[in-house]
Design a protein around this motif. Sequence first.
Motif, mmCIF file in Angstrom:
data_model
loop_
_atom_site.group_PDB
_atom_site.id
_atom_site.type_symbol
_atom_site.label_atom_id
_atom_site.label_comp_id
_atom_site.label_asym_id
_atom_site.label_seq_id
_atom_site.Cartn_x
_atom_site.Cartn_y
_atom_site.Cartn_z
ATOM 1 N N SER A 33 -25.100 69.812 39.252
ATOM 2 C CA SER A 33 -26.362 69.618 39.963
ATOM 3 C C SER A 33 -26.048 68.964 41.300
ATOM 4 C CB SER A 33 -27.322 68.738 39.150
ATOM 5 O OG SER A 33 -26.759 67.448 38.956
ATOM 6 N N ASN A 54 -32.817 78.459 44.488
ATOM 7 C CA ASN A 54 -33.156 77.907 43.186
ATOM 8 C C ASN A 54 -34.634 77.545 43.140
ATOM 9 O OD1 ASN A 54 -30.472 78.087 42.441
ATOM 10 N ND2 ASN A 54 -30.035 75.930 42.725
ATOM 11 N N CYS A 74 -24.459 82.032 37.544
ATOM 12 C CA CYS A 74 -23.846 81.835 38.854
ATOM 13 C C CYS A 74 -23.035 83.073 39.241
ATOM 14 C CB CYS A 74 -22.957 80.594 38.839
ATOM 15 S SG CYS A 74 -22.427 80.034 40.480
ATOM 16 N N THR A 116 -25.520 77.852 42.375
ATOM 17 C CA THR A 116 -26.234 79.116 42.575
ATOM 18 C C THR A 116 -26.981 79.167 43.896
ATOM 19 O OG1 THR A 116 -28.058 78.219 41.245
ATOM 20 C CG2 THR A 116 -26.487 79.648 40.113
ATOM 21 N N SER A 167 -29.180 79.087 34.069
ATOM 22 C CA SER A 167 -28.623 77.959 34.824
ATOM 23 C C SER A 167 -27.142 77.732 34.591
ATOM 24 C CB SER A 167 -29.377 76.669 34.458
ATOM 25 O OG SER A 167 -29.214 76.385 33.065
ATOM 26 N N GLY A 212 -31.405 77.745 37.966
ATOM 27 C CA GLY A 212 -30.176 77.683 38.745
ATOM 28 C C GLY A 212 -29.422 76.385 38.520
ATOM 29 N N ASN A 213 -28.362 76.167 39.299
ATOM 30 C CA ASN A 213 -27.561 74.954 39.174
ATOM 31 C C ASN A 213 -27.016 74.557 40.549
ATOM 32 O OD1 ASN A 213 -25.138 76.489 39.656
ATOM 33 N ND2 ASN A 213 -25.015 77.006 37.482
#
Length: 461
Positions: free
Chosen positions: A404, A78, A48, A72, A43, A68-69
């Motif tokens: 996020s 995600n 990324c 990504t 994450s 993920g974040n």
Amino acid sequence: MSIQQNLNTLRHPVSNTPEKSPFNAGETLAQQHEKLTVLLLGSGGRECALAWKISLSPCLEKLYIAPGNGGTGAYGENVGISPLDFNAIADFAAEKKVDMIVVGNEDPLVAGIFDYFEGKEGAPVVVGPSKAGAALEGSKDFAKQFMVRHSIPTARYQSFTAETVEEGCKFLETLKAPYVLKADGLAAGKGVLIIDSLDEAKSSLREMLGGMFGKSSATVVIEEFLKGIECSVFVLTDGNGGYRILPVAKDYKRIGEGDTGPNTGGMGAVSPVVFADKEFMRKVEERIILPTVNGLIAEGITYRGFIFLGLIEVEGEPMVIEYNVRMGDPETEVVMLRIASDLLPLLDAAGRGNLGDMPLAEDPRFATTVMVVSGGYPGSYSKGEIITGAEDAVNAILFHAGTSRTGDGELLTSGGRVIACSAYGKDIDEALANSYAAADTVNFEGKYMRRDIGLDLKKLS
């Protein structure tokens, strides 16, 4: 150069002549395996950057990132699965017909995700070492013993436990300041102390062995301090003697300019590295990479993935500070830019144990990254700050780390290191100018960055 121009350049980096294109391997892979569905675990900014690079492959069918974040999702989908929930990962992989799992961070590797899938019928290829191989990062004591067994140059050391703490204090007395104390196990990048005072070093040793880093510091490695300049060398190996050396990078760990203050997860990175010339890298390959790769094979350790070599140049000679068993962060955010070849077929070949003669071409341009972090990091910091300006950055690629998104897509901070602003340049000055210009466009409450990334290398050039 715009972001889209950067993407186009990476898609066709070397030649349109078929026999010289580094993407031939990717085209062959696509023909042999149709297209690959990939699950990337992690994450951070490293994941990324990996997601971005993998997304460029002509042989990619679908990319999932778990978890993920906030950035990504631009390169794949995600999914809300923990990288340590192996059962959930297996169920997801079966449902989505995942061909390959690329492990971004170290925790799943140390916990044995390779071993979990190894030998299971229909299991995806896992790019990463076995649990035994992951001990190179999971246990600093094991790593030091491995280096000694295979005559790999490293600092003098001894390891101690709570039962031998007084012996540890006596060993400290044989060393010159500063004193290096390392927690044996994983400590989220915070388990290394460099201390100038002998009395403070003894006190810190007792605190570490008393639980400063929990079980991670049940054993503490005390090392001789090495004075020199550091760099990061990355190797992709297939476990059968085949390997490729990736572009060399240098990162900046301290929070303050002039390399002051506490260590962080990394405040920026530069590639290439001026002092890592052909002669230096010849020594690295002969004295460190080959003994490491061959040593793993000799000890019966399965290792199909990335090896990170944290090196220091001491009077022109390379020595190993540490091993990591995955790509570094934020170095990945520049290394991915400088890999001109399609990465996915290389990952597939490494995971299957046969790199063969597959090419890995380097982009000749400089790449730099500047990390924008939350105020107070690496100490306490706020989360949930609204991020603006990220869409306005030009001549750079923003790799999200601690971000996020809300349900309506608003971008928020969610970690200490927020966004890595990466850019190309014909030289280090141009690349840094592009990185800093992008970093200046990103805004949120408490934003901080170092303004001296790469200055030490500029003085050497």
